[in-house]
Design a protein around this motif. Structure first.
Motif, PDB file in Angstrom:
ATOM      1  N   PHE A 297       0.822  -1.221   0.000  1.00 40.92           N
ATOM      2  CA  PHE A 297       0.000   0.000   0.000  1.00 40.92           C
ATOM      3  C   PHE A 297       0.852   1.266   0.000  1.00 40.92           C
ATOM      4  O   PHE A 297       0.343   2.367   0.025  1.00 40.92           O
ATOM      5  CB  PHE A 297      -0.878   0.003   1.262  1.00 40.92           C
ATOM      6  CG  PHE A 297      -0.049  -0.309   2.496  1.00 40.92           C
ATOM      7  CD1 PHE A 297       0.619   0.692   3.162  1.00 40.92           C
ATOM      8  CD2 PHE A 297       0.098  -1.635   2.920  1.00 40.92           C
ATOM      9  CE1 PHE A 297       1.418   0.392   4.253  1.00 40.92           C
ATOM     10  CE2 PHE A 297       0.891  -1.934   4.025  1.00 40.92           C
ATOM     11  CZ  PHE A 297       1.561  -0.919   4.681  1.00 40.92           C
TER      12      PHE A 297
ATOM     13  N   MET B 170      10.073   8.370   9.886  1.00 46.16           N
ATOM     14  CA  MET B 170       8.875   7.715   9.341  1.00 46.16           C
ATOM     15  C   MET B 170       8.690   8.064   7.880  1.00 46.16           C
ATOM     16  O   MET B 170       7.612   7.880   7.324  1.00 46.16           O
ATOM     17  CB  MET B 170       7.619   8.192  10.088  1.00 46.16           C
ATOM     18  CG  MET B 170       7.477   7.639  11.470  1.00 46.16           C
ATOM     19  SD  MET B 170       5.861   8.030  12.123  1.00 46.16           S
ATOM     20  CE  MET B 170       6.054   7.448  13.802  1.00 46.16           C
ATOM     21  N   GLY B 171       9.720   8.608   7.270  1.00 44.38           N
ATOM     22  CA  GLY B 171       9.612   8.958   5.852  1.00 44.38           C
ATOM     23  C   GLY B 171       9.919   7.731   5.012  1.00 44.38           C
ATOM     24  O   GLY B 171       9.650   6.595   5.411  1.00 44.38           O
TER      25      GLY B 171
ATOM     26  N   GLY C 220      11.735   4.681   3.388  1.00 46.45           N
ATOM     27  CA  GLY C 220      12.785   3.754   3.812  1.00 46.45           C
ATOM     28  C   GLY C 220      12.460   3.019   5.093  1.00 46.45           C
ATOM     29  O   GLY C 220      11.529   3.368   5.822  1.00 46.45           O
ATOM     30  N   GLU C 221      13.232   1.950   5.342  1.00 42.52           N
ATOM     31  CA  GLU C 221      13.088   1.172   6.573  1.00 42.52           C
ATOM     32  C   GLU C 221      14.330   1.460   7.436  1.00 42.52           C
ATOM     33  O   GLU C 221      15.427   1.010   7.118  1.00 42.52           O
ATOM     34  CB  GLU C 221      12.975  -0.326   6.226  1.00 42.52           C
ATOM     35  CG  GLU C 221      13.132  -1.281   7.385  1.00 42.52           C
ATOM     36  CD  GLU C 221      12.295  -0.938   8.619  1.00 42.52           C
ATOM     37  OE1 GLU C 221      11.090  -0.730   8.491  1.00 42.52           O
ATOM     38  OE2 GLU C 221      12.882  -0.885   9.718  1.00 42.52           O
TER      39      GLU C 221
ATOM     40  N   SER D 181      10.328   4.465  13.384  1.00 41.77           N
ATOM     41  CA  SER D 181       9.235   3.559  13.014  1.00 41.77           C
ATOM     42  C   SER D 181       9.757   2.423  12.140  1.00 41.77           C
ATOM     43  O   SER D 181      10.435   2.660  11.147  1.00 41.77           O
ATOM     44  CB  SER D 181       8.171   4.357  12.249  1.00 41.77           C
ATOM     45  OG  SER D 181       7.172   3.491  11.751  1.00 41.77           O
ATOM     46  N   THR D 182       9.444   1.199  12.527  1.00 42.27           N
ATOM     47  CA  THR D 182       9.916   0.042  11.752  1.00 42.27           C
ATOM     48  C   THR D 182       8.755  -0.816  11.272  1.00 42.27           C
ATOM     49  O   THR D 182       7.721  -0.909  11.937  1.00 42.27           O
ATOM     50  CB  THR D 182      10.891  -0.825  12.580  1.00 42.27           C
ATOM     51  OG1 THR D 182      11.327  -1.925  11.766  1.00 42.27           O
ATOM     52  CG2 THR D 182      10.260  -1.378  13.850  1.00 42.27           C
ATOM     53  N   SER D 183       8.983  -1.466  10.142  1.00 42.30           N
ATOM     54  CA  SER D 183       7.985  -2.404   9.622  1.00 42.30           C
ATOM     55  C   SER D 183       8.092  -3.743  10.344  1.00 42.30           C
ATOM     56  O   SER D 183       7.311  -4.650  10.074  1.00 42.30           O
ATOM     57  CB  SER D 183       8.188  -2.594   8.121  1.00 42.30           C
ATOM     58  OG  SER D 183       9.500  -3.051   7.873  1.00 42.30           O
TER      59      SER D 183
ATOM     60  N   SER E 266       4.959  -0.823  12.725  1.00 40.10           N
ATOM     61  CA  SER E 266       3.836  -0.852  11.791  1.00 40.10           C
ATOM     62  C   SER E 266       3.240  -2.249  11.756  1.00 40.10           C
ATOM     63  O   SER E 266       3.927  -3.201  11.403  1.00 40.10           O
ATOM     64  CB  SER E 266       4.319  -0.470  10.387  1.00 40.10           C
ATOM     65  OG  SER E 266       4.837   0.842  10.424  1.00 40.10           O
TER      66      SER E 266
ATOM     67  N   HIS F 137      -0.646  -3.154  10.931  1.00 41.79           N
ATOM     68  CA  HIS F 137      -1.604  -3.150   9.812  1.00 41.79           C
ATOM     69  C   HIS F 137      -2.512  -4.381   9.682  1.00 41.79           C
ATOM     70  O   HIS F 137      -3.591  -4.285   9.102  1.00 41.79           O
ATOM     71  CB  HIS F 137      -0.906  -2.879   8.486  1.00 41.79           C
ATOM     72  CG  HIS F 137       0.025  -1.709   8.505  1.00 41.79           C
ATOM     73  ND1 HIS F 137      -0.215  -0.574   9.253  1.00 41.79           N
ATOM     74  CD2 HIS F 137       1.220  -1.486   7.895  1.00 41.79           C
ATOM     75  CE1 HIS F 137       0.763   0.282   9.076  1.00 41.79           C
ATOM     76  NE2 HIS F 137       1.652  -0.241   8.265  1.00 41.79           N
TER      77      HIS F 137
ATOM     78  N   GLU G  12       1.514   1.310  14.802  1.00 38.35           N
ATOM     79  CA  GLU G  12       0.828   2.015  13.721  1.00 38.35           C
ATOM     80  C   GLU G  12      -0.068   1.018  12.989  1.00 38.35           C
ATOM     81  O   GLU G  12       0.309  -0.129  12.749  1.00 38.35           O
ATOM     82  CB  GLU G  12       1.840   2.600  12.736  1.00 38.35           C
ATOM     83  CG  GLU G  12       2.636   3.741  13.328  1.00 38.35           C
ATOM     84  CD  GLU G  12       3.920   3.963  12.578  1.00 38.35           C
ATOM     85  OE1 GLU G  12       4.837   3.124  12.721  1.00 38.35           O
ATOM     86  OE2 GLU G  12       3.997   4.939  11.832  1.00 38.35           O
TER      87      GLU G  12
ATOM     88  N   THR H 296      -2.371   1.266   9.664  1.00 38.64           N
ATOM     89  CA  THR H 296      -2.915   1.995   8.522  1.00 38.64           C
ATOM     90  C   THR H 296      -4.226   1.341   8.117  1.00 38.64           C
ATOM     91  O   THR H 296      -4.264   0.145   7.836  1.00 38.64           O
ATOM     92  CB  THR H 296      -1.896   1.985   7.360  1.00 38.64           C
ATOM     93  OG1 THR H 296      -0.759   2.739   7.755  1.00 38.64           O
ATOM     94  CG2 THR H 296      -2.482   2.595   6.104  1.00 38.64           C
TER      95      THR H 296
ATOM     96  N   LEU I  67      -5.575   5.251   5.393  1.00 37.47           N
ATOM     97  CA  LEU I  67      -4.633   5.182   4.271  1.00 37.47           C
ATOM     98  C   LEU I  67      -4.737   6.406   3.370  1.00 37.47           C
ATOM     99  O   LEU I  67      -5.829   6.821   2.997  1.00 37.47           O
ATOM    100  CB  LEU I  67      -4.929   3.926   3.437  1.00 37.47           C
ATOM    101  CG  LEU I  67      -4.030   3.720   2.216  1.00 37.47           C
ATOM    102  CD1 LEU I  67      -2.794   2.934   2.607  1.00 37.47           C
ATOM    103  CD2 LEU I  67      -4.764   3.010   1.096  1.00 37.47           C
ATOM    104  N   ASN I  68      -3.587   6.956   3.026  1.00 37.10           N
ATOM    105  CA  ASN I  68      -3.554   7.975   1.975  1.00 37.10           C
ATOM    106  C   ASN I  68      -3.517   7.225   0.653  1.00 37.10           C
ATOM    107  O   ASN I  68      -2.655   6.375   0.454  1.00 37.10           O
ATOM    108  CB  ASN I  68      -2.279   8.819   2.075  1.00 37.10           C
ATOM    109  CG  ASN I  68      -2.239   9.640   3.336  1.00 37.10           C
ATOM    110  OD1 ASN I  68      -3.196  10.330   3.677  1.00 37.10           O
ATOM    111  ND2 ASN I  68      -1.141   9.547   4.058  1.00 37.10           N
TER     112      ASN I  68
HETATM  113  N1  SAH Z   1       9.446   1.680   7.083  1.00 38.81           N
HETATM  114  C1  SAH Z   1       8.961   2.216   8.298  1.00 38.81           C
HETATM  115  C2  SAH Z   1       8.786   3.721   8.319  1.00 38.81           C
HETATM  116  C3  SAH Z   1       8.192   4.386   7.110  1.00 38.81           C
HETATM  117  S1  SAH Z   1       6.479   4.356   6.820  1.00 38.81           S
HETATM  118  C4  SAH Z   1       7.679   1.532   8.716  1.00 38.81           C
HETATM  119  O1  SAH Z   1       7.162   0.750   7.937  1.00 38.81           O
HETATM  120  O2  SAH Z   1       7.228   1.730   9.830  1.00 38.81           O
HETATM  121  C5  SAH Z   1       5.677   5.183   8.133  1.00 38.81           C
HETATM  122  C6  SAH Z   1       4.249   4.697   8.310  1.00 38.81           C
HETATM  123  O3  SAH Z   1       3.406   5.098   7.216  1.00 38.81           O
HETATM  124  C7  SAH Z   1       4.167   3.189   8.379  1.00 38.81           C
HETATM  125  O4  SAH Z   1       3.325   2.788   9.406  1.00 38.81           O
HETATM  126  C8  SAH Z   1       3.595   2.856   7.027  1.00 38.81           C
HETATM  127  O5  SAH Z   1       2.992   1.598   7.012  1.00 38.81           O
HETATM  128  C9  SAH Z   1       2.633   3.998   6.799  1.00 38.81           C
HETATM  129  N2  SAH Z   1       2.204   4.169   5.424  1.00 38.81           N
HETATM  130  C10 SAH Z   1       2.811   3.762   4.291  1.00 38.81           C
HETATM  131  N3  SAH Z   1       2.091   4.084   3.214  1.00 38.81           N
HETATM  132  C11 SAH Z   1       1.002   4.722   3.659  1.00 38.81           C
HETATM  133  C12 SAH Z   1      -0.129   5.289   3.024  1.00 38.81           C
HETATM  134  N4  SAH Z   1      -0.248   5.287   1.711  1.00 38.81           N
HETATM  135  N5  SAH Z   1      -1.058   5.851   3.806  1.00 38.81           N
HETATM  136  C13 SAH Z   1      -0.923   5.887   5.151  1.00 38.81           C
HETATM  137  N6  SAH Z   1       0.117   5.376   5.805  1.00 38.81           N
HETATM  138  C14 SAH Z   1       1.066   4.784   5.065  1.00 38.81           C
END
Ligand code: SAH
Length: 347
Positions: free
Chosen positions: A123, A161-162, A164-165, A196-198, A219, A221, A261, A263, A294-295
């Motif tokens: 996503f 949280m931008g 990358g992991e 923030s990590t996946s 994260s 989900h 987190e 989403t 979700l965006n």
């Molecule tokens: N890789 C790291 C940090 C970057 S993403 C991680 O996964 O945590 C930061 C957060 O934004 C994560 O929870 C990610 O799942 C969420 N995210 C990614 N795409 C998104 C979207 N389109 N809309 C809303 N949240 C999103």
């Protein structure tokens, strides 16, 4: 090539010595760089000779300043959020995004840790362009400096949280946090930093040891292995129950509340059944659930859950004793979701 923004005070002292200067010159350079100064000419407590010498080395290509500069910015006039497209200070055209957000308690920058990403979450826009490379500590710091320069405001919180992991680039992220924390420099408290990590479990364990005062977000989900693996391939390597066990170990070791987190994707993970699973799996963990509608990212085909449904889910979780909030909608006026600015640029 070595980049001055990547260096600690100690490393810059060695650098100064290597140039035949007194080590404390290195600290002076560090402090100027921290203030966003990029030209040796502006480092006014260095003598003209020293400045010239430094400039010559730069021109000979022995080192560079590093970091990045603002290539594009979109501002939401209602809430002050600014989404930046940052151009890295490198030979090729390379871009990441950073987001400046205003909160009651201060200004936060959402920082990218890699160009692209290896995790492949279905996503997420960052997965679409593939992985390019890790950012260095100085390139993460550079995002903070460029955003401060642009806004004229101090940044006192950062969230990694931008794009990358972060735990796929652990050492550089750790270096970045230490540069922010440097007491002679910015002296930012680890409590003002969130990563923030996946769900890379080795990174979570190391982070608990190295930065027990910083904040961790994971994260999630989805709360079944099958479902989570479908949208987050990382779950195949680090399955849900092991991840939640690592989260418990983290809170035991640090006594810090973890943020999960979640989403919200319309029709995918926002049913009553999903809420029940959350309660079952997360109950008893020292945590807080951050629900993020979700965006929409066109290419992924997923839609966001409505804000109303998100609020309902938050209420249901709260009722079951799990602290939950819906992430404030920031930058509503700015078109495009997380990662979209960069996507437009690289296509
Ligand atoms: N890789 C790291 C940090 C970057 S993403 C991680 O996964 O945590 C930061 C957060 O934004 C994560 O929870 C990610 O799942 C969420 N995210 C990614 N795409 C998104 C979207 N389109 N809309 C809303 N949240 C999103």
């Amino acid at each position: 090539m070595k980049k001055l923004l990547d260096m600690t005070i100690e490393e810059l002292k060695e650098f100064a010595s290597g140039m035949g200067e007194k080590p404390f010159r290195g600290k002076q350079i560090f402090l100027w760089l921290q203030r966003g100064v990029r030209s040796f000419d502006d480092m006014t407590d260095l003598s003209k000779d020293v400045r010239q010498k430094l400039q010559n080395g730069l021109l000979r290509g022995e080192y560079a300043i590093g970091g990045c500069s603002v290539a594009d910015a979109q501002k939401d006039t209602l809430d002050g959020t600014i989404k930046f497209l940052m151009k890295m200070d490198s030979e090729q055209p390379e871009y990441v995004e950073s987001v400046f957000m205003k909160y009651k308690y201060g200004n936060t920058l959402c920082v990218s840790s890699q160009i692209g990403c290896r995790m492949g979450c279905r996503f997420c826009a960052s997965a679409l362009g593939g992985f390019v490379r890790n950012l260095t500590a100085g390139e993460m710091l550079g995002q903070v400096l460029a955003a401060e320069q642009y806004t004229g405001e101090a940044i006192n919180h950062i969230v990694v949280m931008g794009m990358g992991e972060p735990f796929d680039n652990y050492e550089n992220v750790a270096g970045f946090l230490r540069l922010l924390h440097e007491e002679n420099g910015r002296n930012m408290s680890y409590r003002n930093m969130t990563v923030s990590t996946s769900g890379l479990i080795p990174g979570i364990r190391k982070f608990a040891e190295d930065f027990p005062q910083a904040n961790l977000a994971i994260s999630l989900h989805r709360l079944t292995d099958k479902g989570r693996s479908e949208i987050m391939p990382v779950n195949k390597k680090y399955p849900l129950d092991e991840l939640l066990e690592a989260a418990r170990e983290y809170t035991d070791a640090t006594h810090r509340r973890i943020t999960f987190e979640y989403t919200l994707i319309k029709g995918e993970n926002d049913s009553q059944e999903d809420v029940k699973l959350m309660v079952k799996k997360l109950g008893g963990i020292l945590c807080h659930v951050n629900l993020i509608p979700l965006n929409k990212v066109e290419e992924t085909g997923f839609d966001g859950t409505s804000r109303q449904r998100a609020e309902e889910i938050a209420k249901a979780l709260e009722k079951s004793g799990i602290a939950a909030t819906v992430r404030r909608e920031l930058g509503g006026e700015i078109d495009g979701a997380c990662g979209q600015l960069r996507l437009k640029k690289i296509q």
